[in-house]
Design a protein around this motif. Sequence first.
Motif, PDB file in Angstrom:
ATOM      1  N   UNK A 487      14.356   2.186   6.170  1.00 17.80           N
ATOM      2  CA  UNK A 487      15.731   1.647   7.081  1.00 17.80           C
ATOM      3  C   UNK A 487      16.250   3.132   7.946  1.00 17.80           C
ATOM      4  N   UNK A 488      17.103   2.271   8.921  1.00 16.08           N
ATOM      5  CA  UNK A 488      17.649   3.534  10.263  1.00 16.08           C
ATOM      6  C   UNK A 488      19.233   3.189  10.138  1.00 16.08           C
ATOM      7  N   UNK A 489      19.518   3.422  10.823  1.00 14.30           N
ATOM      8  CA  UNK A 489      21.323   3.426  11.123  1.00 14.30           C
ATOM      9  C   UNK A 489      21.144   1.849  11.317  1.00 14.30           C
ATOM     10  N   UNK A 490      22.176   1.148  11.040  1.00 11.08           N
ATOM     11  CA  UNK A 490      22.498  -0.320  11.453  1.00 11.08           C
ATOM     12  C   UNK A 490      23.339  -0.513  12.310  1.00 11.08           C
ATOM     13  N   UNK A 491      23.122  -1.367  13.205  1.00 14.42           N
ATOM     14  CA  UNK A 491      24.623  -1.336  14.479  1.00 14.42           C
ATOM     15  C   UNK A 491      26.181  -1.530  14.410  1.00 14.42           C
ATOM     16  N   UNK A 492      26.711  -0.607  14.907  1.00 10.62           N
ATOM     17  CA  UNK A 492      27.986  -2.013  14.342  1.00 10.62           C
ATOM     18  C   UNK A 492      28.233  -3.045  13.580  1.00 10.62           C
ATOM     19  N   UNK A 493      27.555  -4.079  14.223  1.00  9.39           N
ATOM     20  CA  UNK A 493      28.083  -5.506  14.721  1.00  9.39           C
ATOM     21  C   UNK A 493      26.400  -6.332  14.197  1.00  9.39           C
ATOM     22  N   UNK A 494      26.294  -7.575  14.096  1.00  7.65           N
ATOM     23  CA  UNK A 494      25.366  -8.162  13.798  1.00  7.65           C
ATOM     24  C   UNK A 494      24.699  -8.640  15.040  1.00  7.65           C
ATOM     25  N   UNK A 505      13.759   9.529  24.543  1.00 10.01           N
ATOM     26  CA  UNK A 505      14.367   9.528  23.623  1.00 10.01           C
ATOM     27  C   UNK A 505      14.792   8.827  22.779  1.00 10.01           C
ATOM     28  N   UNK A 506      16.117   8.011  23.995  1.00  8.76           N
ATOM     29  CA  UNK A 506      17.036   7.100  22.878  1.00  8.76           C
ATOM     30  C   UNK A 506      16.760   5.836  23.437  1.00  8.76           C
ATOM     31  N   UNK A 507      17.349   5.400  22.742  1.00  8.87           N
ATOM     32  CA  UNK A 507      17.304   3.237  22.015  1.00  8.87           C
ATOM     33  C   UNK A 507      18.221   2.925  22.964  1.00  8.87           C
ATOM     34  N   UNK A 508      18.113   1.897  24.399  1.00  8.51           N
ATOM     35  CA  UNK A 508      19.100   1.192  24.506  1.00  8.51           C
ATOM     36  C   UNK A 508      19.235  -0.043  24.221  1.00  8.51           C
ATOM     37  N   UNK A 509      20.443  -0.602  23.132  1.00 12.59           N
ATOM     38  CA  UNK A 509      20.448  -2.014  23.625  1.00 12.59           C
ATOM     39  C   UNK A 509      20.910  -2.792  23.920  1.00 12.59           C
ATOM     40  N   UNK A 510      21.661  -3.674  24.484  1.00  6.96           N
ATOM     41  CA  UNK A 510      22.514  -4.782  25.497  1.00  6.96           C
ATOM     42  C   UNK A 510      22.451  -6.093  24.975  1.00  6.96           C
ATOM     43  N   UNK A 537      23.592   2.748  22.650  1.00  7.32           N
ATOM     44  CA  UNK A 537      22.712   3.974  22.664  1.00  7.32           C
ATOM     45  C   UNK A 537      22.847   4.880  21.973  1.00  7.32           C
ATOM     46  N   UNK A 538      21.319   4.534  21.588  1.00 11.46           N
ATOM     47  CA  UNK A 538      21.037   5.199  19.686  1.00 11.46           C
ATOM     48  C   UNK A 538      19.997   6.550  19.573  1.00 11.46           C
ATOM     49  N   UNK A 542      20.347  11.954  16.477  1.00  4.74           N
ATOM     50  CA  UNK A 542      22.296  12.318  16.608  1.00  4.74           C
ATOM     51  C   UNK A 542      22.151  10.983  15.460  1.00  4.74           C
ATOM     52  N   UNK A 543      21.212   9.881  15.139  1.00  4.68           N
ATOM     53  CA  UNK A 543      21.479   8.982  14.170  1.00  4.68           C
ATOM     54  C   UNK A 543      22.453   8.237  14.493  1.00  4.68           C
ATOM     55  N   UNK A 544      23.095   8.288  15.336  1.00  4.96           N
ATOM     56  CA  UNK A 544      24.765   7.517  15.910  1.00  4.96           C
ATOM     57  C   UNK A 544      24.587   6.367  17.377  1.00  4.96           C
TER      58      UNK A 544
END
Length: 664
Positions: A487-494, A505-510, A537-538, A542-544
């Motif tokens: 498991x990793x840090x979940x996103x704020x919402x589904x 080295x950062x993951x971006x989701x849009x 971004x994650x 920092x895992x945030x």
Amino acid sequence: MVSDNSFCRQRSKTQIKRAQLRTHSLPVFLLQISMTSFSLKRSYFTSFLLLDRDLFKHSSFTFSLCMDTYSILYSSSHRTGLLSGFQRLRDEKKMCDVVLEAGGVSFPCHRTLLASSSDYFWALFGETTAERSADSISLPALIPEGLEAILDFLYSGWLRISSSTLPIVVEAARYLQVEAALSICEQFMVDDLTAENCCYYANLAEQHFLLNGFESANQTIAKKMVALLQKRRADLLGLNFPSLMAVLDTDEIPGVKEVDLIKLSLDWLGENGPLPLLKSNLLLSRLRFGLVAPSDLSELSHGNRAMATPLIRSQMTRALEYHHMGSAQPIGQSRQSTLRGSPNRVLLVGGGASTDLPEQQMLAFNSSSRTFSLPGFVLPLRLRNPCVCSVGGFLFVIGGEEGKNGDDKEKKSVTVLTSSQVWRYDPRFNHWEKMESMLEKRVQFTCCVVENVIYAIGGRHSQPDSNTYTSVASVEYYNMASGAWRRAAAMPSPLHGHASTVLDKSIYVSGGHPAHQGSIHGSNQDVNREISRECLSWDIKGRVWEKRASMSIPRFGHRLATAHGYIYALLGMYEPFCDIERYDPESNHWTRLKPLANGLFNYGILSMACGNLLVFGGTRWSDGQQVTVRSVLEYDTKKDRWREIAKLPRPLTGTECTLLPLPD
């Protein structure tokens, strides 16, 4: 007035400046001479020009001295006429002052021409040598035909040569130190290389230190290895040691299995041995034992002295350890396990003529030749909307929805439950392996690779025996060392139907659909109302999860790609326009760019090393109907320009793309 000797002494005080003056049919140069206060006669120019023979490399000179100007013009036909005159005298055997003998054949020649054309004869006719005044000179090391070819070249500038006479001509040119003839022989060798003569030329070039010919012959051997192993194995067994070393050291031996190279090396050692163990170690250490199955390694090493040395045994031990690494193989790659002659290809995985009927057949795209080919393997099962990535030269196919053919009456696929399966393909051994499944079933999710770790982000899964789905906010990553998902840090919402990419080295989701639950076959209007414009971004350290500037357009089923330090957001499923936009992480700002001419969705995309984006196939609307396309589009990120560069062999939609090294 000064003497000739005084002029020679005063020449050290001369300052010479050269500059291009003007251009006629031949280049003209000005030579200015600034002297100390003394006068010169015209005759002293002769002495000066003899001292500076390099000046005659130019075609014409104008001399400016004090108040007088002298012009010296060069005739290119004079040199040709001079050689022709010498050739005529040689043919008529006139004024010849020395006779060269080789193999019982005599060649009357002119001592002056020989000395001026060959370093060997320049030294031979020196002031203190016995041959200086000899009437006849024997050259027992040369063959008459070779000596004749070189003499013809010295007298005419033309070299008579063929593949059969090349060895004796090269030997004569090397012995007589005629470098111009050697260069011609070497170029002839390079231009004439084929599978039939490359080993022969490699041996000849190695014997006479022809470096360009040696390298070119070795490259040809590597490229033609398949044909040589099948039809000219004897030529390979007769290859010189440095050439075989160079061939085994190259990364480009297309179409040849490593086990065949090991067998060739052992046969060569048996044919040319016994060799000192140091030399056999040098040869065998260039082989890649990690590309050979453990059973073959055991068979090849049994009873073979060259394979039993400490160095080679240690390399085979490391190869066996690699084979037993299991899930950790992708992060345990080394040169010993890297495929030869396997450039990265764009692999198109899954998809089909329609999204409801995915295919198991894949395509490989060569971005250099812009051609498609079949990679030689297929998916182990039909999947819709899986995620695809590559790590360490292995292909990973993750999640999605498994489909199967319906009966003959339906002629369509039947979608089953969402999958959590993970399949890994090894192109080294053409082998699919089922790996540890994800912790959750996912479809319409994304995956990213950061430092050889695979992250699965969001998605949804269908409820059993119902027409509804559940979205998830969870994130998990694949630990290859242990072969398990964590498991990793979940996103704020589904979120599902979103896009993701990696930058620094950062993951971006849009984008995507943030609803937790819903109907799988909901209306487009309902879906469109809830589509997100947000960008997250994650940082894996920092895992945030952090919010970034939102896109200007809500997007669903779209694509993100990274190039030149920017993130590009391309078209999704329910967009009324064809705009794309670019995100600058430094300014945290999105900028709209040139739109695509026609709207597309369900396409495959890949960011190339040059920074351009390739878009494969997809679906567009035409007269109210969905049409699957065959186009391959390239987006130039620097010039903000679209163009079509190729056509798919067949219409394709819903495909996923990744780069994978594939054997030719």
